[in-house]
Design a protein around this motif. Sequence first.
Motif, PDB file in Angstrom:
ATOM      1  N   HIS A 106       0.394  -6.683 -11.901  1.00 52.09           N
ATOM      2  CA  HIS A 106       0.432  -5.590 -10.930  1.00 52.09           C
ATOM      3  C   HIS A 106      -0.976  -5.142 -10.539  1.00 52.09           C
ATOM      4  N   GLU A 107      -1.901  -5.131 -11.477  1.00 55.90           N
ATOM      5  CA  GLU A 107      -3.293  -4.806 -11.146  1.00 55.90           C
ATOM      6  C   GLU A 107      -3.867  -5.845 -10.186  1.00 55.90           C
ATOM      7  N   PHE A 108      -3.574  -7.114 -10.454  1.00 56.21           N
ATOM      8  CA  PHE A 108      -4.038  -8.191  -9.590  1.00 56.21           C
ATOM      9  C   PHE A 108      -3.434  -8.042  -8.192  1.00 56.21           C
ATOM     10  N   ALA A 109      -2.151  -7.692  -8.122  1.00 55.77           N
ATOM     11  CA  ALA A 109      -1.495  -7.497  -6.825  1.00 55.77           C
ATOM     12  C   ALA A 109      -2.182  -6.392  -6.034  1.00 55.77           C
ATOM     13  N   ASP A 110      -2.512  -5.293  -6.697  1.00 54.03           N
ATOM     14  CA  ASP A 110      -3.212  -4.197  -6.027  1.00 54.03           C
ATOM     15  C   ASP A 110      -4.584  -4.642  -5.531  1.00 54.03           C
ATOM     16  N   THR A 111      -5.295  -5.396  -6.358  1.00 55.56           N
ATOM     17  CA  THR A 111      -6.629  -5.870  -5.988  1.00 55.56           C
ATOM     18  C   THR A 111      -6.559  -6.807  -4.789  1.00 55.56           C
ATOM     19  N   VAL A 112      -5.612  -7.736  -4.818  1.00 65.41           N
ATOM     20  CA  VAL A 112      -5.448  -8.681  -3.706  1.00 65.41           C
ATOM     21  C   VAL A 112      -5.136  -7.926  -2.419  1.00 65.41           C
ATOM     22  N   PHE A 136     -10.662  -6.278   4.314  1.00 65.07           N
ATOM     23  CA  PHE A 136     -11.250  -7.311   5.156  1.00 65.07           C
ATOM     24  C   PHE A 136     -10.675  -7.224   6.569  1.00 65.07           C
ATOM     25  N   GLY A 137      -9.362  -7.036   6.668  1.00 63.73           N
ATOM     26  CA  GLY A 137      -8.723  -6.885   7.974  1.00 63.73           C
ATOM     27  C   GLY A 137      -9.222  -5.669   8.724  1.00 63.73           C
ATOM     28  N   GLU A 138      -9.398  -4.562   8.017  1.00 65.25           N
ATOM     29  CA  GLU A 138      -9.928  -3.350   8.655  1.00 65.25           C
ATOM     30  C   GLU A 138     -11.356  -3.584   9.161  1.00 65.25           C
ATOM     31  N   ASN A 139     -12.150  -4.323   8.395  1.00 55.92           N
ATOM     32  CA  ASN A 139     -13.516  -4.639   8.833  1.00 55.92           C
ATOM     33  C   ASN A 139     -13.505  -5.516  10.083  1.00 55.92           C
ATOM     34  N   ILE A 140     -12.548  -6.427  10.140  1.00 56.71           N
ATOM     35  CA  ILE A 140     -12.427  -7.271  11.340  1.00 56.71           C
ATOM     36  C   ILE A 140     -12.066  -6.410  12.536  1.00 56.71           C
ATOM     37  N   ALA A 178      -1.690  -7.212   7.741  1.00 54.29           N
ATOM     38  CA  ALA A 178      -0.274  -7.491   7.460  1.00 54.29           C
ATOM     39  C   ALA A 178      -0.140  -8.564   6.378  1.00 54.29           C
ATOM     40  N   THR A 179      -1.002  -9.570   6.424  1.00 51.99           N
ATOM     41  CA  THR A 179      -0.993 -10.617   5.409  1.00 51.99           C
ATOM     42  C   THR A 179      -1.324 -10.039   4.037  1.00 51.99           C
ATOM     43  N   GLY A 180      -2.295  -9.128   3.988  1.00 55.45           N
ATOM     44  CA  GLY A 180      -2.657  -8.485   2.723  1.00 55.45           C
ATOM     45  C   GLY A 180      -1.512  -7.682   2.138  1.00 55.45           C
ATOM     46  N   LYS A 181      -0.824  -6.939   2.994  1.00 57.53           N
ATOM     47  CA  LYS A 181       0.306  -6.133   2.516  1.00 57.53           C
ATOM     48  C   LYS A 181       1.445  -7.028   2.024  1.00 57.53           C
ATOM     49  N   ALA A 182       1.704  -8.112   2.752  1.00 61.31           N
ATOM     50  CA  ALA A 182       2.762  -9.034   2.343  1.00 61.31           C
ATOM     51  C   ALA A 182       2.401  -9.731   1.024  1.00 61.31           C
ATOM     52  N   SER A 183       1.143 -10.112   0.887  1.00 59.60           N
ATOM     53  CA  SER A 183       0.700 -10.771  -0.352  1.00 59.60           C
ATOM     54  C   SER A 183       0.851  -9.836  -1.542  1.00 59.60           C
ATOM     55  N   GLY A 184       0.436  -8.589  -1.360  1.00 63.96           N
ATOM     56  CA  GLY A 184       0.566  -7.609  -2.434  1.00 63.96           C
ATOM     57  C   GLY A 184       2.018  -7.378  -2.807  1.00 63.96           C
TER      58      GLY A 184
END
Length: 77
Positions: free
Chosen positions: A54-60, A67-71, A13-19
């Motif tokens: 926008h590329e950076f946003a996608d990468t982040v 990482f969250g999925e791996n956790i 959720a944090t990753g999606k919000a950051s993006g």
Amino acid sequence: MDAWKVLGTVVVATGKASGACLHMWGDGARINFNRSSHTHEEREEGYEKIAHIHEFADTVEDTICNFGENIKMKSDD
């Protein structure tokens, strides 16, 4: 739901919000850039910089979500 799944879900959720925040920042930059007058070269350079945002946003987003999925998979161990 165990602690690993909860933590993984929070990280995703944090990753999606950051993006999403970074994409909004890029959209705002484009709107502000379009309002001002620039030469052709300045326009090309400006749009290139905005594309990099926008590329950076996608990468982040992808990196943090993966990482969250791996956790979350850690709970299966």
